[in-house]
Design an enzyme around this catalytic site. Structure first.
Site, mmCIF file in Angstrom:
data_model
loop_
_atom_site.group_PDB
_atom_site.id
_atom_site.type_symbol
_atom_site.label_atom_id
_atom_site.label_comp_id
_atom_site.label_asym_id
_atom_site.label_seq_id
_atom_site.Cartn_x
_atom_site.Cartn_y
_atom_site.Cartn_z
ATOM 1 N N GLU A 147 -19.777 -46.500 -31.403
ATOM 2 C CA GLU A 147 -18.986 -47.638 -30.941
ATOM 3 C C GLU A 147 -17.967 -47.219 -29.890
ATOM 4 O O GLU A 147 -17.133 -46.344 -30.118
ATOM 5 C CB GLU A 147 -18.267 -48.326 -32.113
ATOM 6 C CG GLU A 147 -17.528 -49.582 -31.652
ATOM 7 C CD GLU A 147 -17.031 -50.456 -32.799
ATOM 8 O OE1 GLU A 147 -17.014 -49.990 -33.951
ATOM 9 O OE2 GLU A 147 -16.663 -51.615 -32.517
ATOM 10 N N GLU A 153 -7.766 -46.362 -30.220
ATOM 11 C CA GLU A 153 -8.562 -46.073 -31.424
ATOM 12 C C GLU A 153 -9.409 -44.807 -31.297
ATOM 13 O O GLU A 153 -9.985 -44.352 -32.280
ATOM 14 C CB GLU A 153 -9.429 -47.278 -31.793
ATOM 15 C CG GLU A 153 -8.570 -48.479 -32.188
ATOM 16 C CD GLU A 153 -9.375 -49.684 -32.620
ATOM 17 O OE1 GLU A 153 -10.478 -49.513 -33.143
ATOM 18 O OE2 GLU A 153 -8.886 -50.817 -32.417
ATOM 19 N N ASP A 180 -18.582 -53.455 -28.282
ATOM 20 C CA ASP A 180 -17.757 -54.437 -28.990
ATOM 21 C C ASP A 180 -16.968 -55.187 -27.921
ATOM 22 O O ASP A 180 -16.200 -54.582 -27.166
ATOM 23 C CB ASP A 180 -16.837 -53.687 -29.962
ATOM 24 C CG ASP A 180 -15.885 -54.605 -30.722
ATOM 25 O OD1 ASP A 180 -15.325 -55.530 -30.092
ATOM 26 O OD2 ASP A 180 -15.676 -54.384 -31.918
ATOM 27 N N HIS A 183 -13.132 -54.665 -27.597
ATOM 28 C CA HIS A 183 -12.725 -53.426 -26.933
ATOM 29 C C HIS A 183 -13.035 -53.471 -25.432
ATOM 30 O O HIS A 183 -12.251 -53.009 -24.609
ATOM 31 C CB HIS A 183 -13.419 -52.223 -27.568
ATOM 32 C CG HIS A 183 -13.049 -52.018 -28.997
ATOM 33 N ND1 HIS A 183 -11.781 -51.669 -29.391
ATOM 34 C CD2 HIS A 183 -13.778 -52.135 -30.131
ATOM 35 C CE1 HIS A 183 -11.747 -51.567 -30.721
ATOM 36 N NE2 HIS A 183 -12.939 -51.850 -31.194
ATOM 37 N N HIS A 206 -20.910 -55.800 -31.412
ATOM 38 C CA HIS A 206 -19.874 -56.531 -32.151
ATOM 39 C C HIS A 206 -19.346 -57.646 -31.261
ATOM 40 O O HIS A 206 -18.958 -57.394 -30.116
ATOM 41 C CB HIS A 206 -18.690 -55.611 -32.506
ATOM 42 C CG HIS A 206 -18.872 -54.861 -33.781
ATOM 43 N ND1 HIS A 206 -18.022 -53.847 -34.172
ATOM 44 C CD2 HIS A 206 -19.788 -54.996 -34.772
ATOM 45 C CE1 HIS A 206 -18.417 -53.382 -35.348
ATOM 46 N NE2 HIS A 206 -19.488 -54.063 -35.732
ATOM 47 N N ARG A 212 -9.239 -61.222 -31.888
ATOM 48 C CA ARG A 212 -10.068 -60.986 -33.071
ATOM 49 C C ARG A 212 -10.031 -62.145 -34.062
ATOM 50 O O ARG A 212 -10.285 -61.979 -35.248
ATOM 51 C CB ARG A 212 -9.702 -59.663 -33.766
ATOM 52 C CG ARG A 212 -9.694 -58.479 -32.816
ATOM 53 C CD ARG A 212 -9.702 -57.164 -33.538
ATOM 54 N NE ARG A 212 -10.972 -56.490 -33.338
ATOM 55 C CZ ARG A 212 -11.185 -55.200 -33.583
ATOM 56 N NH1 ARG A 212 -10.234 -54.442 -34.054
ATOM 57 N NH2 ARG A 212 -12.355 -54.661 -33.368
ATOM 58 N N GLU A 241 -17.123 -59.776 -35.872
ATOM 59 C CA GLU A 241 -16.063 -58.987 -36.495
ATOM 60 C C GLU A 241 -14.729 -59.695 -36.254
ATOM 61 O O GLU A 241 -14.406 -60.037 -35.124
ATOM 62 C CB GLU A 241 -16.052 -57.597 -35.843
ATOM 63 C CG GLU A 241 -15.154 -56.604 -36.501
ATOM 64 C CD GLU A 241 -15.307 -55.224 -35.871
ATOM 65 O OE1 GLU A 241 -15.363 -54.251 -36.603
ATOM 66 O OE2 GLU A 241 -15.371 -55.127 -34.631
HETATM 67 MN MN MN Z 1 -16.039 -53.275 -33.613
#
Ligand code: MN
Length: 298
Positions: A147, A153, A180, A183, A206, A212, A241
């Protein structure tokens, strides 16, 4: 048709028997094909019990995790590398015993905020360990998907292009890129182009929105994202997510910075995301047909 999944954190913070049973039943009830369960500590998952719940409800499962700084395979430290490899192998065993086919997340470094950039030697260590772990995963027909996350992160994979390069260096057919959109919205210059350029290396996706929360209630051009996904020919899993302070506990709450309550009703959120994703995929497929077939001169 892509298999559509839901992250378990929409329902539950952990994977005790009660949490596992509730999360799987609710995911199936809404109509998803699979649930994505967090496996930050694979030893907390009871595969036999999990399989029973999956069979009872007729859905599948995939897993995601991030390593911690003590098991960081990109650290260049032999002991940390050894611990990280062990944890990845434990996750593969749990995934295999639950009948899962994908393990995603930050498998290549620690999951957290670094204060220094990665080193060449650290990245080489991560590549070597992942190549070995991929061989183990291949024996159970499991694909490892790396990912690409934002700078807070991980310090290793922050852009899709870096993900593709890492996957090429590992050079195992069962290692692919996991993108994702949350991100990507932070790091990519052009989300749609990044998805197209990832192309055949894309193995897992994702979805979500900029905060989110509910899909379509943030600032990401999700119509553009889904058009790119369809134009890239992507047929793999798509997981919604979303995190709210309503559900998430430590350590995820702290690492991800989940301080705000973005929703109360997980069922409404999940049902909306499924409907929204199906509608976006349908619209993107129709847009593609318009371009390829229906806009020709007679
Ligand atoms: Mn994710």
């Amino acid at each position: 048709m892509n298999k559509l999944g839901l992250h378990a954190l929409v329902w539950e913070a952990g994977w005790s028997h009660d949490e596992c049973a509730r999360a799987i039943a609710k995911t199936a009830e809404v109509g998803y094909d699979f649930i994505e369960a967090p496996a930050l500590d694979p030893s907390l998952i009871d595969p036999a019990f999990t399989v029973k719940q999956l069979e009872k409800n007729g859905i599948g499962i995939n897993f995601s995790l991030g390593l911690d700084f003590d098991s960081d395979i990109s650290s260049g430290d032999r002991e940390k590398g050894r611990r990280g490899k062990t944890k990845l192998e434990e996750a593969i065993a749990v995934c295999r015993d639950c009948g899962g086919k994908y393990i995603g997340g930050i498998l290549y470094s620690a999951f957290g905020k670094y204060t220094v950039p990665p080193t060449k030697a650290g990245i080489a260590q991560s590549v070597d360990i992942l190549r070995e772990v991929a061989a183990t995963a291949a024996r159970s027909d499991i694909t490892l998907v790396l990912e690409v996350v934002n700078r807070y992160e991980s310090n290793v994979l922050n852009t899709a292009a870096q993900g593709v390069e890492m996957v090429k260096r590992i050079a195992a057919p069962n290692v692919k890129v996991h993108l994702d959109v949350y991100h990507m919205n932070i790091e990519e210059s052009d989300i749609a182009s990044a998805i197209i350029q990832t192309g055949e290396h894309l193995g897992y996706l994702h979805t979500g929105d900029s905060h989110r929360g509910y899909m379509g209630s943030g600032t990401i051009d999700l119509a553009g994202v889904f058009r790119a996904v369809v134009n890239a020919g992507y047929k793999g899993p798509i997981t919604f997510e979303s995190f709210s302070s309503r559900v998430v506990g430590q350590p995820l709450e702290g690492i991800l910075g989940i301080w705000r309550n973005l929703w109360d009703d997980g069922h409404d959120l999940a049902a909306h995301a499924l409907m929204y994703t199906k509608a976006q995929l349908k619209a993107a497929e129709e847009a593609r047909r318009q371009t390829l077939e229906r806009s020709r001169l007679l």
